[in-house]
Structure formats: C-alpha cells, structure tokens
Design an enzyme around this catalytic site. Structure first.
Site, mmCIF file in Angstrom:
data_model
loop_
_atom_site.group_PDB
_atom_site.id
_atom_site.type_symbol
_atom_site.label_atom_id
_atom_site.label_comp_id
_atom_site.label_asym_id
_atom_site.label_seq_id
_atom_site.Cartn_x
_atom_site.Cartn_y
_atom_site.Cartn_z
ATOM 1 N N TYR A 230 4.306 -0.894 -8.390
ATOM 2 C CA TYR A 230 3.599 0.416 -8.238
ATOM 3 C C TYR A 230 3.799 1.506 -9.496
ATOM 4 C CZ TYR A 230 1.936 -0.070 -3.591
ATOM 5 O OH TYR A 230 1.066 -0.623 -2.129
ATOM 6 N N ASP B 123 1.071 -2.740 7.247
ATOM 7 C CA ASP B 123 -0.194 -2.849 7.754
ATOM 8 C C ASP B 123 -0.096 -4.259 8.853
ATOM 9 O OD1 ASP B 123 -1.264 -0.768 6.125
ATOM 10 O OD2 ASP B 123 -3.018 -2.101 5.929
ATOM 11 N N LYS C 17 12.224 -11.687 -1.943
ATOM 12 C CA LYS C 17 11.787 -12.930 -2.304
ATOM 13 C C LYS C 17 12.766 -13.451 -3.283
ATOM 14 C CE LYS C 17 8.593 -16.201 -2.316
ATOM 15 N NZ LYS C 17 8.489 -17.240 -1.396
ATOM 16 N N ASP D 58 7.957 -14.143 2.942
ATOM 17 C CA ASP D 58 6.829 -15.137 3.487
ATOM 18 C C ASP D 58 7.274 -15.529 5.004
ATOM 19 O OD1 ASP D 58 8.763 -16.378 2.446
ATOM 20 O OD2 ASP D 58 7.739 -18.183 1.561
ATOM 21 N N ASP E 277 4.602 -2.148 1.895
ATOM 22 C CA ASP E 277 2.933 -1.744 1.787
ATOM 23 C C ASP E 277 2.154 -2.814 2.945
ATOM 24 O OD1 ASP E 277 0.689 -0.318 1.452
ATOM 25 O OD2 ASP E 277 0.222 -2.027 0.073
HETATM 26 C C1 IPM Z 1 0.046 3.164 1.610
HETATM 27 C C2 IPM Z 1 -1.261 3.291 0.884
HETATM 28 C C3 IPM Z 1 -0.946 3.434 -0.384
HETATM 29 C C4 IPM Z 1 -0.052 2.473 -0.990
HETATM 30 C C5 IPM Z 1 -2.342 3.511 -1.358
HETATM 31 C C6 IPM Z 1 -3.581 4.393 -0.762
HETATM 32 C C7 IPM Z 1 -1.992 3.609 -2.789
HETATM 33 O O1 IPM Z 1 -1.952 1.853 1.050
HETATM 34 O O2 IPM Z 1 0.338 4.548 1.762
HETATM 35 O O3 IPM Z 1 0.401 2.409 2.329
HETATM 36 O O4 IPM Z 1 -0.257 1.342 -1.485
HETATM 37 O O5 IPM Z 1 1.068 2.969 -1.006
HETATM 38 MN MN MN Z 2 -0.879 0.745 2.712
#
Ligand code: IPM
Ligand code: MN
Length: 357
Positions: free
Chosen positions: A141, A248, A188, A220, A244
């Site tokens: 990032y 999710d 990794k 993985d 990240d």
């Molecule tokens: C998160 C989001 C952000 C990230 C994006 C919106 C930049 O997905 O906070 O998880 O990737 O960190």
């Molecule tokens: Mn995210």
C-alpha cells in the site's frame, strides 16, 4: 470525562451509519455523565467534490485536535475511474499514514442467532471469536510503485523494516496475552523476502512473550483453514494486504460484512474507528444499512481511545441484546420477518442501553 470526536461520515451509507453510532455515543455520555463533543468534517469522495482533495487540510486539523475519529466509508462509482488523478481511497491511506496508525484491529465473532446467514455449517461457527491485527502503514500500500498510464508494465513494492514488524507484533502479542494466549502469524515466507523478514522478526519478538503460543501459517493455507476450522484461531497478525483480504473472508463468519468493526491505532491513544464494510452505493440513502459494524467501532473507540471499558462493554452488550430480542436490519433478517431500518435498529440498541444502565 471530556472528549472531542471527529466524525467523518464519508460517502454512500457512511453518513447514515455514523449518525446512528453518534446518537448512541451521546446516550453513553448522558448515562455516564461524560461530555463528548462531536465535530463533522468532509472526507473521501464528498471532499473531492467540495474541495478537490479527499483529505483536506481542514479535515486534517480537526482530526489532529480530537481524541478519536469515527469514520463511515469512502468511495463510490462516481469516483472510481481508474485514470482519475485523485481517488477517495487515497484519503483513507493518507489519514492512516499521517497519524501513524500502524495497527488495524478487526475482531471477528460468530453470532449464534445469525448462523443461518453464514455459508458455513453452524457447528463450524461454534466458539468463533478471533482478532485480526493487520499491519496498516506498510507493505504494497505504501511501497515504491510505478504506473505508466497506458504503458505495458507497472509495479508495486512490498517493503517492511524490522522496526515496523516489531511494533505490530508486540501489539498482537499483548492482545493475545489478554485473550486465549494464542497468536498466529500469517505470511508467505516460502516465496517472499519481506515475509521471511516478517517471520524472523515475529519469532524474535516471541521471546518477550513466553506465555503466548505462536504459530506461523502461510497465507494460502491460512485462507483455507479460516473457513475449515475458524474456531481454532485467537489472535492473527499479518501484513497489510494479506490482512485486507483475509478480514473480508473472515466477515462471512459473522453473517454479514455489516457486522464488523475496526480500530486503527498507533503509539498513543488516538485512533480511527470504522466498520470494515464499504460505502454500499446500491443501498445508500435508503436508511436500511446495518449500523452494527459502526456501533461496535464506536465501542472500540470508547475502549481504546477514551479508556472507558465499562461503557464499551455496555454498548457491545446492548447490540447483542437487541439482536437477541430479534432486531434485524435487512441484511440479516429472517425469511418473512420484517426488517428494521438503520434508525429503528439504533433505537433498539438505545433501549437496551437504558435498560441496562
Ligand atoms: C479496508 C479497505 C481499504 C483498504 C480501501 C478502501 C483502501 O478495503 O479498509 O479494508 O484496502 O485498506
Ligand atoms: Mn478491505
């Protein structure tokens, strides 16, 4: 106590969910005799429209003059042209970097009453209660990159220093000490040099925490175990992009992406608190978004930035009791049962808070 909280509603459903959380923070303040001052500022796409900058200087100085920031979400189709010079997400990355928020805490738990909304068998969800500690100001990032417009190559760089890994690892070890004393470090290391440095450093830090059991998992294989045996995990520490992606994935265990809160912390008590979901432009303006992730983020704000543990726990308990009483927004509604609006759900949490406190 007195505290100033900057509210960055942002885009899409962001302002709707932060409004609910703010109203509950006001309730917490009234019940506990605290004085919270709220100040709103532009952030993300709406700030690009108003000021040409997703994180304008006025917003930055309001954040600098507050104890904590409560954030909704940023982004939307109108700002997602890949060739645009400024994007809402850049505001988020600059905010994290400006305040040195190197650790992103994302607790994930399964709610038994929402088990039918998770795509896993209910028995796999029993006892799922984990905390992700995602490194937030390093890795791809923030590494060197090159983008050549329409050119035929581009690159991003994953760079970590020992000091960056040490500080986030220590925070994760301390979190594990206050929980079930089990830390899983995800990397990794069979492929990436930065992951080998990560693993070596985490092993060195482990010597300071002999009471914590440490394992290492490759990302993985971890992605698979997270779904196969989620209850095995306690605290997980990982680099920015892996964190990240994995959080999710982990959100499905809670039954809805709308359930998950987060805290972004640095060295001091200042923090940025936001749900992990996005701006959900498809349902924005309808007043139906699930506010739980933001309400639980507000609880984390009370705990980590204001040191109000009892108030944080009371707000979390009130969310649970609203869920137990059957309160549901549409994303977690039972078939044929009416769904509440975001505001109605907030009122159910308020009623539970009042009853308890
Ligand atoms: C998160 C989001 C952000 C990230 C994006 C919106 C930049 O997905 O906070 O998880 O990737 O960190
Ligand atoms: Mn995210």
């Amino acid at each position: 106590m007195q505290a100033t909280i900057t509210v960055l509603g942002g885009d899409g459903i962001g302002p709707e969910v932060t409004a609910i959380a703010v109203s509950l923070l006001k309730e917490v303040a009234a019940l506990g005799g605290h004085a919270f001052t709220f100040q709103e500022a532009l952030f993300g796409g709406c700030a690009i429209d108003a000021a040409g900058d997703p994180f304008p200087p006025e917003t930055r100085s309001l954040c600098e003059n507050s104890h904590a920031v409560l954030l909704g979400a940023v982004g939307g189709p109108q700002w997602s042209d890949p060739s645009a010079a400024v994007r809402p997400e850049q505001g988020l990355l600059r905010l994290r970097q400006h305040f040195g928020l190197f650790a992103n805490l994302r607790p994930v738990r399964a709610y038994p009453m929402l088990a039918r909304h998770a795509p896993l068998r209910a028995e796999l969800l029993e006892g799922v209660d984990m905390l992700f500690v995602r490194e937030l100001t390093g890795g791809a990032y923030f590494g060197a990159r090159q983008e050549q417009g329409e050119g035929d190559s581009a690159y991003d760089t994953i760079l970590y220093t020992v000091a960056e890994v040490e500080r986030v690892a220590r925070l994760a070890f301390r979190a594990a000490q206050s929980r079930r004393k089990h830390l899983t470090s995800v990397d990794k290391a069979n492929v990436l040099a930065s992951s080998r440095l990560w693993q070596r450093t985490v092993k060195q830090v482990a010597a300071e925490f002999p009471d914590v059991r440490l394992d290492h998992a490759l990302v993985d294989s971890f992605a698979m175990q997270l779904i196969r045996t989620p209850a095995r995990f306690d605290v997980i520490v990982t680099e920015n992009m892996f964190g990240d992606i994995l959080t999710d994935e982990a959100a499905v265990l809670a039954g809805s992406l709308g359930m998950l809160p987060s805290a972004s912390l640095g060295e001091g008590t200042f923090g940025v608190y936001e749900p992990i979901h996005g701006s959900a432009p498809d349902i924005a303006g309808k007043g139906i978004a699930n506010p739980i992730g933001t309400i639980l983020s507000a609880a984390m704000l009370l705990r980590h930035s204001l040191n109000l543990e009892a108030e944080a726990a009371a707000l979390e308990a009130a969310v649970l009791s609203a869920l137990e009483s059957g309160a549901r927004t549409s994303d977690i509604a039972e078939p044929n049962a009416p769904a509440l609006s975001s505001a109605e759900f907030g009122e159910r949490v308020r009623a539970a808070l009042r009853k308890a406190g």
